[in-house]
Every structure is written in C-alpha cells, then in structure tokens.
Design a protein around this motif. Structure first.
Motif, PDB file in Angstrom:
ATOM      1  N   VAL A  25     -13.388  -1.292   9.847  1.00  0.00           N
ATOM      2  CA  VAL A  25     -11.983  -1.349   9.439  1.00  0.00           C
ATOM      3  C   VAL A  25     -11.369   0.035   9.596  1.00  0.00           C
ATOM      4  N   VAL A  26     -10.162   0.072  10.165  1.00  0.00           N
ATOM      5  CA  VAL A  26      -9.378   1.305  10.237  1.00  0.00           C
ATOM      6  C   VAL A  26      -8.178   1.121   9.326  1.00  0.00           C
ATOM      7  N   HIS A  27      -8.055   1.995   8.331  1.00  0.00           N
ATOM      8  CA  HIS A  27      -6.974   1.871   7.334  1.00  0.00           C
ATOM      9  C   HIS A  27      -6.004   3.047   7.491  1.00  0.00           C
ATOM     10  N   LEU A  28      -4.777   2.737   7.949  1.00  0.00           N
ATOM     11  CA  LEU A  28      -3.801   3.776   8.277  1.00  0.00           C
ATOM     12  C   LEU A  28      -2.602   3.818   7.339  1.00  0.00           C
ATOM     13  N   VAL A  29      -2.482   2.871   6.440  1.00  0.00           N
ATOM     14  CA  VAL A  29      -1.226   2.698   5.700  1.00  0.00           C
ATOM     15  C   VAL A  29      -0.885   3.942   4.875  1.00  0.00           C
ATOM     16  N   GLY A  30       0.381   4.363   4.979  1.00  0.00           N
ATOM     17  CA  GLY A  30       0.871   5.481   4.181  1.00  0.00           C
ATOM     18  C   GLY A  30       2.382   5.493   4.186  1.00  0.00           C
ATOM     19  N   ILE A  31       2.977   5.974   3.101  1.00  0.00           N
ATOM     20  CA  ILE A  31       4.431   6.111   3.012  1.00  0.00           C
ATOM     21  C   ILE A  31       4.761   7.520   2.542  1.00  0.00           C
ATOM     22  N   ILE A  32       5.971   7.976   2.829  1.00  0.00           N
ATOM     23  CA  ILE A  32       6.417   9.285   2.358  1.00  0.00           C
ATOM     24  C   ILE A  32       7.590   9.145   1.396  1.00  0.00           C
ATOM     25  N   ARG A  33       8.260   7.985   1.422  1.00  0.00           N
ATOM     26  CA  ARG A  33       9.411   7.760   0.542  1.00  0.00           C
ATOM     27  C   ARG A  33       9.198   6.458  -0.224  1.00  0.00           C
ATOM     28  N   GLU A  34       9.324   6.520  -1.539  1.00  0.00           N
ATOM     29  CA  GLU A  34       9.143   5.334  -2.372  1.00  0.00           C
ATOM     30  C   GLU A  34      10.430   4.518  -2.464  1.00  0.00           C
ATOM     31  N   LEU A  35      10.265   3.192  -2.568  1.00  0.00           N
ATOM     32  CA  LEU A  35      11.373   2.258  -2.803  1.00  0.00           C
ATOM     33  C   LEU A  35      10.937   1.353  -3.954  1.00  0.00           C
ATOM     34  N   PRO A  36      10.989   1.860  -5.183  1.00  0.00           N
ATOM     35  CA  PRO A  36      10.406   1.137  -6.320  1.00  0.00           C
ATOM     36  C   PRO A  36      10.966  -0.267  -6.508  1.00  0.00           C
ATOM     37  N   ARG A  37      12.260  -0.481  -6.217  1.00  0.00           N
ATOM     38  CA  ARG A  37      12.844  -1.818  -6.410  1.00  0.00           C
ATOM     39  C   ARG A  37      12.212  -2.851  -5.488  1.00  0.00           C
ATOM     40  N   ARG A  38      11.654  -2.379  -4.378  1.00  0.00           N
ATOM     41  CA  ARG A  38      10.985  -3.293  -3.445  1.00  0.00           C
ATOM     42  C   ARG A  38       9.473  -3.303  -3.663  1.00  0.00           C
ATOM     43  N   VAL A  69       7.602  -0.727  -3.316  1.00  0.00           N
ATOM     44  CA  VAL A  69       6.988   0.225  -2.389  1.00  0.00           C
ATOM     45  C   VAL A  69       6.838   1.560  -3.118  1.00  0.00           C
ATOM     46  N   THR A  70       5.675   1.762  -3.707  1.00  0.00           N
ATOM     47  CA  THR A  70       5.374   3.015  -4.400  1.00  0.00           C
ATOM     48  C   THR A  70       4.097   3.606  -3.810  1.00  0.00           C
ATOM     49  N   MET A  71       3.913   4.889  -4.036  1.00  0.00           N
ATOM     50  CA  MET A  71       2.714   5.546  -3.499  1.00  0.00           C
ATOM     51  C   MET A  71       1.450   5.024  -4.171  1.00  0.00           C
ATOM     52  N   GLN A  72       1.540   4.728  -5.456  1.00  0.00           N
ATOM     53  CA  GLN A  72       0.377   4.156  -6.138  1.00  0.00           C
ATOM     54  C   GLN A  72      -0.017   2.831  -5.487  1.00  0.00           C
ATOM     55  N   ARG A  73       0.975   1.975  -5.219  1.00  0.00           N
ATOM     56  CA  ARG A  73       0.662   0.661  -4.660  1.00  0.00           C
ATOM     57  C   ARG A  73       0.218   0.759  -3.202  1.00  0.00           C
ATOM     58  N   MET A  74       0.932   1.538  -2.395  1.00  0.00           N
ATOM     59  CA  MET A  74       0.663   1.555  -0.959  1.00  0.00           C
ATOM     60  C   MET A  74      -0.513   2.454  -0.584  1.00  0.00           C
ATOM     61  N   TYR A 122       2.419  12.298  -3.387  1.00  0.00           N
ATOM     62  CA  TYR A 122       1.860  11.890  -2.098  1.00  0.00           C
ATOM     63  C   TYR A 122       0.423  12.361  -1.972  1.00  0.00           C
ATOM     64  N   HIS A 123       0.197  13.647  -2.202  1.00  0.00           N
ATOM     65  CA  HIS A 123      -1.154  14.190  -2.056  1.00  0.00           C
ATOM     66  C   HIS A 123      -2.092  13.685  -3.148  1.00  0.00           C
ATOM     67  N   ARG A 171      18.113  10.278  -3.269  1.00  0.00           N
ATOM     68  CA  ARG A 171      18.457   8.886  -3.589  1.00  0.00           C
ATOM     69  C   ARG A 171      19.140   8.193  -2.420  1.00  0.00           C
ATOM     70  N   PHE A 172      19.695   8.979  -1.506  1.00  0.00           N
ATOM     71  CA  PHE A 172      20.366   8.411  -0.339  1.00  0.00           C
ATOM     72  C   PHE A 172      19.361   8.302   0.807  1.00  0.00           C
ATOM     73  N   PRO A 173      19.119   7.088   1.328  1.00  0.00           N
ATOM     74  CA  PRO A 173      18.101   6.892   2.379  1.00  0.00           C
ATOM     75  C   PRO A 173      18.319   7.758   3.613  1.00  0.00           C
ATOM     76  N   SER A 174      19.563   8.127   3.893  1.00  0.00           N
ATOM     77  CA  SER A 174      19.836   8.927   5.094  1.00  0.00           C
ATOM     78  C   SER A 174      19.473  10.392   4.910  1.00  0.00           C
ATOM     79  N   PHE A 175      19.270  10.825   3.659  1.00  0.00           N
ATOM     80  CA  PHE A 175      18.903  12.228   3.439  1.00  0.00           C
ATOM     81  C   PHE A 175      17.449  12.422   3.851  1.00  0.00           C
ATOM     82  N   PRO A 176      17.154  13.372   4.757  1.00  0.00           N
ATOM     83  CA  PRO A 176      15.825  13.410   5.381  1.00  0.00           C
ATOM     84  C   PRO A 176      14.714  14.029   4.548  1.00  0.00           C
ATOM     85  N   LEU A 177      14.997  14.460   3.312  1.00  0.00           N
ATOM     86  CA  LEU A 177      13.996  15.199   2.552  1.00  0.00           C
ATOM     87  C   LEU A 177      13.877  14.617   1.152  1.00  0.00           C
ATOM     88  N   THR A 178      12.626  14.428   0.696  1.00  0.00           N
ATOM     89  CA  THR A 178      12.380  14.020  -0.680  1.00  0.00           C
ATOM     90  C   THR A 178      11.792  15.210  -1.452  1.00  0.00           C
TER      91      THR A 178
END
Length: 283
Positions: free
Chosen positions: A56-69, A71-76, A112-113, A240-247
């Motif tokens: 198995v190769v496991h690649l899943v990772g996120i850099i920005r959380e979307l808690p309402r959906r 999509v959190t770092m703990q979950r993903m 993230y880390h 908080r704005f998805p278009s802003f490139p930095l968290t």
C-alpha cells in the motif's frame, strides 16, 4: 502527487489500484491501473481496493482545514492513516509506503507537522513492514509544487509588488516530483523498515525562489518587506478566505525553514538522481 507516483509504479511493472475520491476531476485511466471510488476512511472501499494487493502507498495529506466539511488534519492525516493500516492488515498486506513531511515531529508548533508525526507513529506501531518519506517542498509537473510555484508566479506576474515576509532568508530544499515518485516506486519492494528525508541538491531561500521565477517569466522582481510580526497578526484573519494563499500553519513552517538533516540517505539506498530546482510554470 498521485499521478506521478502511479506512473512511476506502472513503469516499474506494477499493477496499480487507486482509491479515488467521489467526484474527482482528475481520473487516471491507463493500462495497468484500476480505480476504486471511495473516501480514504471508507472501510468497504479500502477492503475492495486492497484485495489481492502486496503493498500500500499512502499519500493523503492536506495543508488547509475545512472543518465544516469534516476536512481536518486529525481526520485526514491521523484517522485516515489508521484506517488504511487496519485495512491493510485485514487484507494480509505486509508492506506500506507512507508519505509524511519534512519537519514532522511530536513537539512541532504547526498542527500539520504534529499530525504528520502522529500518522508516522501509527505506521511504526502497525506491525507492517514500512518505508516513510519526509519530502521538502515538491516541485515539478503533477506534484504539489506547481500550486506553490504557480501562486508565486501569479504574484510576480500580476502584483505591483511581491510581499516578502521578513528578509525572505528562510531556507528550503525543493525536491523534484520525479525523485519522490521514483523513491516510492522502489520502496514498495524494499526490504528495509526506514524513514527518509527527501530534498533536492540545492538549499534555496524563499527570495532565491522568487528571483528564479522572475527570471523564468522575464519579469522584474519588485518586492516589499512585510515584518514577521505583522504577518503573524494578519494571517489568522485572512486565512479564512480560501483565495488567501497562506495559513497560520504554513507561515509557521515557512519561517522554520525546510531543510534535510540527512539529505544523502535516500540517494544512497535508492536509485535516485538529484534534480536541481527548475521553475515549471502552469501552462
């Protein structure tokens, strides 16, 4: 990152089964590839996809959380990794190759880390043979790098001035997507249980990367220095704005730098060619 890894695995002679998110806009259909649709925490989809597989190769990772959906770092990062490991054990798979991140550690400031480290710990405790890779910033077609380079290129192209946090001297060690994909393709049959840092042959500052992008675009680089304290105050609001490139997490990691402590180990143990940083612009 998934497409280059799949291509590397197929070139190496492997049959590949992909777990693909429902509604994915990037289906990969080619000889030697089977697609199973499902979320990474979907036990039934994981069981179907892993049936008859050897690794198995496991690649899943996120850099920005979307808690309402959900999509959190703990979950993903953590929960998804545990689900993959449990499914692998149930399917009788003995080997896992896991994508972590350079800088993952238990006492990290960034979530993230910290969550990437918790996922590593789950892999190590799984009882499966394993290889863990911790790449620096990935560049090249098909990896996360084009998004990073593309955002910076848009700034150089369209902004009257490009903001530089502090003096822009924080170091990065960009690694080519083909290096990462090649390492993963070789690791699926590796006899070692090990963790490797993956970096390229050059350590560059953030300002160095901006300058190379400007040269590739044939544009002058006009910068304005933004004090670190100002960015620390602004980013929690603007992220908080998805278009802003930095968290806030990305800012923390950027200021820490991202350089390998042992950059040569992966090149010693795998057949990899060090690739200098190259600006590949979208389109």
């Amino acid at each position: 990152m998934g497409v280059p890894v799949v291509n590397a695995l197929v070139r190496a002679g492997h049959e590949v089964v992909i777990l693909q998110r429902p509604g994915s806009t990037r289906p990969l259909r080619r000889t030697g590839v089977e697609i199973v649709t499902g979320e990474v925490t979907d036990e039934a989809a994981l069981a179907v996809g892993m049936w008859g597989c050897d690794a198995v190769v496991h690649l899943v990772g996120i850099i920005r959380e979307l808690p309402r959906r959900g999509v959190t770092m703990q979950r993903m990062h953590v929960d998804a990794t545990r689900a993959v490991l449990a499914a692998a054990r149930q399917a009788g798979i003995s080997r896992v190759v896991h994508m972590s991140a350079l800088g993952a550690r238990p006492d990290a400031v960034s979530a993230y880390h910290r969550t990437k480290w918790a996922a590593e710990e789950a892999v190590r405790a799984s009882g499966l043979r394993h290889t863990i890779f911790r790449p620096s910033v990935i560049f090249g077609r098909g990896g996360p790098g084009p998004e990073f380079v593309g955002q910076l290129a848009d700034l150089v192209r369209f902004a009257p001035v490009v903001p530089v946090i502090g003096d822009g001297s924080f170091p990065l060690q960009p690694v080519a997507v083909e290096t990462v994909a090649g390492a993963i393709a070789q690791a699926v049959v590796s006899p070692r249980d090990a963790a490797y840092e993956l970096g390229g042959p050059e350590v560059l500052t953030y300002l160095d990367i901006l300058r190379r992008i400007a040269v590739a675009l044939g544009r002058p680089l006009r910068t304005v220095r933004v004090p670190v304290g100002v960015m620390r105050a602004l980013v929690p609001i603007l992220q908080r704005f998805p278009s802003f490139p930095l968290t806030q997490d990305q800012l923390t990691m950027l200021l820490e730098g991202n350089v390998c402590m042992d950059p040569d180990a992966a090149y010693r143990d795998f057949d990899l060619a060090p690739v200098p940083f190259t600006v590949i612009l979208p389109g």
